[in-house]
Motif scaffolding. Structure first.
Motif, PDB file in Angstrom:
ATOM      1  N   PRO A  97     -11.051  -5.282  22.734  1.00  0.00           N
ATOM      2  CA  PRO A  97     -11.918  -4.433  21.905  1.00  0.00           C
ATOM      3  C   PRO A  97     -11.114  -3.377  21.137  1.00  0.00           C
ATOM      4  O   PRO A  97     -11.516  -2.966  20.033  1.00  0.00           O
ATOM      5  N   ALA A  98      -9.986  -2.954  21.671  1.00  0.00           N
ATOM      6  CA  ALA A  98      -9.202  -1.907  21.011  1.00  0.00           C
ATOM      7  C   ALA A  98      -8.496  -2.427  19.759  1.00  0.00           C
ATOM      8  O   ALA A  98      -8.133  -1.640  18.890  1.00  0.00           O
ATOM      9  N   THR A  99      -8.305  -3.746  19.683  1.00  0.00           N
ATOM     10  CA  THR A  99      -7.533  -4.262  18.532  1.00  0.00           C
ATOM     11  C   THR A  99      -8.363  -5.103  17.570  1.00  0.00           C
ATOM     12  O   THR A  99      -7.852  -5.564  16.559  1.00  0.00           O
ATOM     13  N   ILE A 100      -9.661  -5.278  17.887  1.00  0.00           N
ATOM     14  CA  ILE A 100     -10.510  -6.125  17.035  1.00  0.00           C
ATOM     15  C   ILE A 100     -10.456  -5.688  15.573  1.00  0.00           C
ATOM     16  O   ILE A 100     -10.347  -6.512  14.661  1.00  0.00           O
ATOM     17  N   GLY A 101     -10.477  -4.382  15.364  1.00  0.00           N
ATOM     18  CA  GLY A 101     -10.487  -3.842  14.005  1.00  0.00           C
ATOM     19  C   GLY A 101      -9.212  -4.146  13.233  1.00  0.00           C
ATOM     20  O   GLY A 101      -9.188  -4.023  12.007  1.00  0.00           O
ATOM     21  N   GLU A 102      -8.148  -4.509  13.938  1.00  0.00           N
ATOM     22  CA  GLU A 102      -6.869  -4.766  13.259  1.00  0.00           C
ATOM     23  C   GLU A 102      -6.717  -6.206  12.798  1.00  0.00           C
ATOM     24  O   GLU A 102      -5.755  -6.538  12.092  1.00  0.00           O
ATOM     25  N   VAL A 103      -7.624  -7.069  13.247  1.00  0.00           N
ATOM     26  CA  VAL A 103      -7.497  -8.490  12.892  1.00  0.00           C
ATOM     27  C   VAL A 103      -7.616  -8.658  11.372  1.00  0.00           C
ATOM     28  O   VAL A 103      -8.548  -8.138  10.762  1.00  0.00           O
ATOM     29  N   ARG A 104      -6.661  -9.337  10.806  1.00  0.00           N
ATOM     30  CA  ARG A 104      -6.708  -9.577   9.361  1.00  0.00           C
ATOM     31  C   ARG A 104      -7.324 -10.951   9.068  1.00  0.00           C
ATOM     32  O   ARG A 104      -7.253 -11.868   9.893  1.00  0.00           O
ATOM     33  N   ALA A 105      -7.922 -11.057   7.905  1.00  0.00           N
ATOM     34  CA  ALA A 105      -8.570 -12.308   7.518  1.00  0.00           C
ATOM     35  C   ALA A 105      -7.762 -12.994   6.430  1.00  0.00           C
ATOM     36  O   ALA A 105      -7.003 -12.356   5.713  1.00  0.00           O
ATOM     37  N   ASN A 106      -7.959 -14.291   6.319  1.00  0.00           N
ATOM     38  CA  ASN A 106      -7.443 -14.999   5.153  1.00  0.00           C
ATOM     39  C   ASN A 106      -8.446 -14.800   4.026  1.00  0.00           C
ATOM     40  O   ASN A 106      -9.151 -15.714   3.620  1.00  0.00           O
ATOM     41  N   ALA A 107      -8.521 -13.565   3.560  1.00  0.00           N
ATOM     42  CA  ALA A 107      -9.492 -13.202   2.519  1.00  0.00           C
ATOM     43  C   ALA A 107      -8.763 -12.466   1.411  1.00  0.00           C
ATOM     44  O   ALA A 107      -7.773 -11.792   1.676  1.00  0.00           O
ATOM     45  N   TYR A 108      -9.262 -12.643   0.195  1.00  0.00           N
ATOM     46  CA  TYR A 108      -8.551 -12.134  -0.976  1.00  0.00           C
ATOM     47  C   TYR A 108      -9.544 -11.754  -2.054  1.00  0.00           C
ATOM     48  O   TYR A 108     -10.631 -12.314  -2.153  1.00  0.00           O
ATOM     49  N   ASP A 109      -9.166 -10.773  -2.847  1.00  0.00           N
ATOM     50  CA  ASP A 109      -9.959 -10.382  -4.013  1.00  0.00           C
ATOM     51  C   ASP A 109      -9.073 -10.458  -5.246  1.00  0.00           C
ATOM     52  O   ASP A 109      -7.883 -10.156  -5.153  1.00  0.00           O
ATOM     53  N   MET A 110      -9.655 -10.825  -6.363  1.00  0.00           N
ATOM     54  CA  MET A 110      -8.932 -10.646  -7.616  1.00  0.00           C
ATOM     55  C   MET A 110      -9.470  -9.376  -8.266  1.00  0.00           C
ATOM     56  O   MET A 110     -10.677  -9.194  -8.379  1.00  0.00           O
ATOM     57  N   VAL A 111      -8.534  -8.501  -8.626  1.00  0.00           N
ATOM     58  CA  VAL A 111      -8.910  -7.207  -9.185  1.00  0.00           C
ATOM     59  C   VAL A 111      -8.289  -7.091 -10.580  1.00  0.00           C
ATOM     60  O   VAL A 111      -7.122  -7.441 -10.763  1.00  0.00           O
ATOM     61  N   ILE A 112      -9.077  -6.660 -11.535  1.00  0.00           N
ATOM     62  CA  ILE A 112      -8.542  -6.416 -12.886  1.00  0.00           C
ATOM     63  C   ILE A 112      -9.004  -5.030 -13.334  1.00  0.00           C
ATOM     64  O   ILE A 112     -10.209  -4.761 -13.361  1.00  0.00           O
ATOM     65  N   ASN A 113      -8.048  -4.171 -13.639  1.00  0.00           N
ATOM     66  CA  ASN A 113      -8.363  -2.830 -14.139  1.00  0.00           C
ATOM     67  C   ASN A 113      -9.326  -2.060 -13.234  1.00  0.00           C
ATOM     68  O   ASN A 113     -10.249  -1.397 -13.713  1.00  0.00           O
ATOM     69  N   GLY A 114      -9.140  -2.186 -11.938  1.00  0.00           N
ATOM     70  CA  GLY A 114      -9.985  -1.439 -11.013  1.00  0.00           C
ATOM     71  C   GLY A 114     -11.343  -2.069 -10.780  1.00  0.00           C
ATOM     72  O   GLY A 114     -12.209  -1.461 -10.153  1.00  0.00           O
ATOM     73  N   VAL A 115     -11.543  -3.283 -11.278  1.00  0.00           N
ATOM     74  CA  VAL A 115     -12.816  -3.983 -11.078  1.00  0.00           C
ATOM     75  C   VAL A 115     -12.559  -5.211 -10.216  1.00  0.00           C
ATOM     76  O   VAL A 115     -11.629  -5.980 -10.486  1.00  0.00           O
ATOM     77  N   GLU A 116     -13.380  -5.370  -9.162  1.00  0.00           N
ATOM     78  CA  GLU A 116     -13.256  -6.577  -8.354  1.00  0.00           C
ATOM     79  C   GLU A 116     -13.948  -7.696  -9.127  1.00  0.00           C
ATOM     80  O   GLU A 116     -15.161  -7.732  -9.223  1.00  0.00           O
ATOM     81  N   VAL A 117     -13.183  -8.621  -9.677  1.00  0.00           N
ATOM     82  CA  VAL A 117     -13.816  -9.686 -10.462  1.00  0.00           C
ATOM     83  C   VAL A 117     -14.084 -10.927  -9.631  1.00  0.00           C
ATOM     84  O   VAL A 117     -14.883 -11.773 -10.027  1.00  0.00           O
ATOM     85  N   GLY A 118     -13.395 -11.049  -8.489  1.00  0.00           N
ATOM     86  CA  GLY A 118     -13.640 -12.225  -7.666  1.00  0.00           C
ATOM     87  C   GLY A 118     -13.182 -11.978  -6.244  1.00  0.00           C
ATOM     88  O   GLY A 118     -12.367 -11.086  -5.998  1.00  0.00           O
ATOM     89  N   GLY A 119     -13.738 -12.766  -5.337  1.00  0.00           N
ATOM     90  CA  GLY A 119     -13.322 -12.635  -3.950  1.00  0.00           C
ATOM     91  C   GLY A 119     -13.657 -13.890  -3.192  1.00  0.00           C
ATOM     92  O   GLY A 119     -14.591 -14.609  -3.544  1.00  0.00           O
ATOM     93  N   GLY A 120     -12.873 -14.169  -2.173  1.00  0.00           N
ATOM     94  CA  GLY A 120     -13.148 -15.354  -1.366  1.00  0.00           C
ATOM     95  C   GLY A 120     -12.313 -15.359  -0.113  1.00  0.00           C
ATOM     96  O   GLY A 120     -11.681 -14.351   0.217  1.00  0.00           O
ATOM     97  N   SER A 121     -12.328 -16.503   0.552  1.00  0.00           N
ATOM     98  CA  SER A 121     -11.601 -16.586   1.815  1.00  0.00           C
ATOM     99  C   SER A 121     -11.395 -18.035   2.216  1.00  0.00           C
ATOM    100  O   SER A 121     -12.051 -18.938   1.693  1.00  0.00           O
ATOM    101  N   ILE A 122     -10.462 -18.226   3.139  1.00  0.00           N
ATOM    102  CA  ILE A 122     -10.380 -19.486   3.871  1.00  0.00           C
ATOM    103  C   ILE A 122     -11.459 -19.398   4.942  1.00  0.00           C
ATOM    104  O   ILE A 122     -11.663 -18.340   5.547  1.00  0.00           O
ATOM    105  N   ARG A 123     -12.188 -20.488   5.129  1.00  0.00           N
ATOM    106  CA  ARG A 123     -13.355 -20.432   6.028  1.00  0.00           C
ATOM    107  C   ARG A 123     -13.002 -20.913   7.425  1.00  0.00           C
ATOM    108  O   ARG A 123     -12.025 -21.647   7.619  1.00  0.00           O
ATOM    109  N   ILE A 124     -13.860 -20.541   8.329  1.00  0.00           N
ATOM    110  CA  ILE A 124     -13.801 -21.128   9.660  1.00  0.00           C
ATOM    111  C   ILE A 124     -14.356 -22.557   9.535  1.00  0.00           C
ATOM    112  O   ILE A 124     -15.365 -22.768   8.861  1.00  0.00           O
TER     113      ILE A 124
END
Ligand code: ASP
Length: 587
Positions: free
Chosen positions: A462-489
């Motif tokens: 429980p102490a480290t759950i928050g540290e788990v990273r995801a295979n998730a990504y966003d594309m950002v252009i000029n401070g705008v999130e234009v896209g986002g996705g992930s590798i799925r389970i």
């Protein structure tokens, strides 16, 4: 066709030809001896001329009766213009009118149908069909069309198959609020409109489609802002047998192609930044990287000198606004007011100027000697003329506030040019995020996102759950999130575990997402995907802040369509048929 040419088509080559044009009266000018009409259609403007003694008195009398926005058909000869207008593509010619037919008169429009209109937002939305006659608005929609066609071309070329997924689906508790639709045939039961086709596109991967896309309407019942609409469009994509790297490469290709096709720009390879770095250097998971002004952390530099605000703070952090030391007291007070606004949330602002002789003058000189202030200067790598702006407090809030200040300074310093594009990938998002008020973890992207394999062990503690990273990504252009996705389970057991981490009981998980868990037992391939905010992408290409200008019939800030007047009450009979007992009386 009722015409031989469009209003944007005629050139000196056509001089001498007899043509028929149709369109709307943009304006008429009556100089007595000669009378002009500008005729407009989607393709452009063409000038019509009616001269005393040349054109017949009958047709001249007809022309005098015309009002703005009348729909006309005119037949006449293409002639050379005396005073040419090289700003207009048809500016070298005019039509000498022989016959003129009013196909339909028009009431005086409630606002000027010109590039610069006198119509306010509400009026333009109520008469959106007139607003759409204006060049600026039509051009936005034409840009949208081009982005959509280019998207289809690119993805089709990469073997993606466009598949439509249903619009009447099932309400789920995760994510934003759903719009729901009562089912007449199933009393007391409701469909939900999709927030995205997420689970369907994953099922298409289980079906072996391998590469899917859809330019698709999504619906979220959220509070609205300038860049949000209750219904909006995504370029939704999914691929099988891929790793994160494959998705990033494929969709970097899409965005490069769109920039090239739509803007004629080569954007090159997209840099990548981890979520951790984005937060650390920009205080924001969608950094505007058109300009640097990175955060500099100062805990080690400023603490222990007796300034209580800094000594008590979890984080002292600042930015260097180059060449801004000439900021006046008034401007600095404005910045202080800015950071204290509730939306920004800082308690105060400390500033320091690097003077021409290299000395530093700060707003807290009483606590810091020149020797100490020189350490600040070194930490910021500051030069004479620089202005250092520093915030202090609880780390998360302080980063957020400094991010706002950084954007404000970027704006004031002219570093956020709409014609400059700075795209990047933000990667390695946390898998989960703890929401204090709810007392539990939520999926940062969505519950179908897979943890990074090397971080999975951290889920056990429980102490480290928050540290788990995801295979998730966003594309950002000029401070705008234009896209986002992930590798799925794609493994049933991992997905079930994820639901349980998110506080679903086994029964709830089965009731909500049983179809997906079941599908994972029938040979689900490894898969992943992304969705782009299509409206946002268009507004970015068009250099506008609001996505509304790129939607043909948008809703206003209260989620209303003021033209068709929706939402609206329905009759008691309809309610009864839908087995809905009472509707709230409208105030
Ligand atoms: N469905 C996700 C969204 O709407 C995008 C994705 O993960 O592909 O944000």
């Amino acid at each position: 066709m009722l015409r031989t040419h469009t209003c944007g088509e005629l050139r000196p080559d056509h001089i001498g030809q007899t043509v028929t044009l149709t369109g709307w009266v943009q304006r008429t000018r009556d100089k007595g001896g000669i009378l002009w009409i500008d005729l407009r259609d989607r393709y452009g403007l063409t000038q019509l001329a009616l001269e005393e003694g040349v054109e017949t008195e009958e047709v001249r009398a007809q022309a005098r009766e015309l009002g703005r926005e009348f729909v006309l058909s005119v037949t006449g000869r293409v002639a050379e213009r005396h005073s040419k207008n090289d700003k207009m593509p048809t500016g070298a010619i005019e039509i000498r009118v022989e016959t003129l037919t009013v196909l339909n008169p028009a009431k005086l429009p409630p606002f000027l149908i010109e590039d610069e209109t006198d119509g306010g937002d509400d009026l333009r939305m109520k008469y959106r069909y007139l607003d759409l006659r204006r060049n600026t608005v039509r051009n936005n929609l034409m840009l949208r069309h081009r982005v959509a066609q280019a998207t289809r071309r690119f993805l089709d070329g990469q073997q993606f198959i466009e598949v439509e997924t249903p619009v009447l689906i099932k309400s789920t508790p995760e994510g934003a609020r759903d719009f729901v639709v009562p089912s007449r045939m199933n009393p007391g039961e409701f469909y939900a409109l999709p927030q995205s086709p997420q689970t369907f596109k994953q099922l298409l991967m289980v079906s072996g489609f391998d590469r899917y896309f859809q330019i698709v309407k999504c619906f979220r019942d959220e509070d609205l802002r300038a860049d949000r609409q209750p219904e909006f469009t995504q370029i939704d994509c999914e691929m099988s047998f891929v790793e994160q790297e494959d998705i990033l490469n494929t969709f970097e290709g899409l965005v490069q192609y769109l920039f090239k096709e739509v803007k004629g720009l080569e954007i090159g390879t997209l840099p990548r930044m981890t979520y951790a770095d984005a937060m650390r250097y920009y205080g924001n998971d969608k950094p505007d990287t058109r300009f640097e002004m990175k955060f500099v952390e100062l805990n080690d530099v400023v603490k222990g000198q007796g300034f209580p605000v800094f000594d008590a703070a979890g984080l002292v952090v600042g930015i260097n606004a180059h060449n801004s030391a000439m900021y006046t007291r008034k401007q600095l007070d404005e910045l202080t007011e800015f950071v204290k606004r509730p939306q920004v949330g800082a308690t105060g602002l400390v500033y320091a100027r690097v003077e021409a002789d290299g000395n530093v003058k700060s707003s807290v000189d009483k606590f810091y000697s020149q020797d100490e202030l020189q350490k600040w200067k070194a930490a910021f790598n500051a030069q004479p003329g620089d202005l250092l702006l520093i915030l202090a407090g609880e780390p998360h809030k302080t980063r957020k506030a400094l991010s706002e200040l950084r954007l404000e300074m970027g704006q004031r310093m002219g570093l956020r040019d709409k014609d400059v594009f700075s795209p990047l990938w933000v990667v390695d998002f946390p898998l989960l995020e703890y929401i204090e008020e709810e007392g539990r973890y939520f999926a940062m992207h969505h519950p179908f996102t897979s943890p990074k394999p090397e971080d999975v062990a951290l889920l056990d503690n429980p102490a480290t759950i928050g540290e788990v990273r995801a295979n998730a990504y966003d594309m950002v252009i000029n401070g705008v999130e234009v896209g986002g996705g992930s590798i799925r389970i794609h493994d049933r057991a991992v997905q079930a575990r994820m639901f349980s981490l998110l506080g679903f009981s086994d029964e709830e998980a089965k009731a909500q997402f049983g179809f997906l868990l079941d599908a994972f037992e029938y040979g689900a391939p490894p898969h992943g995907g992304i969705a782009f905010g299509f409206d946002r992408l268009c507004s970015l290409f068009g250099g506008a802040d609001s996505i509304r200008d790129f939607i043909a019939f948008p809703k206003n800030n209260s989620g209303r369509d003021v033209m068709i007047d929706s939402p609206s009450p329905i009759s008691g009979a309809q309610l009864k048929e839908l087995s809905i007992a009472t509707a709230v009386e409208k105030k």
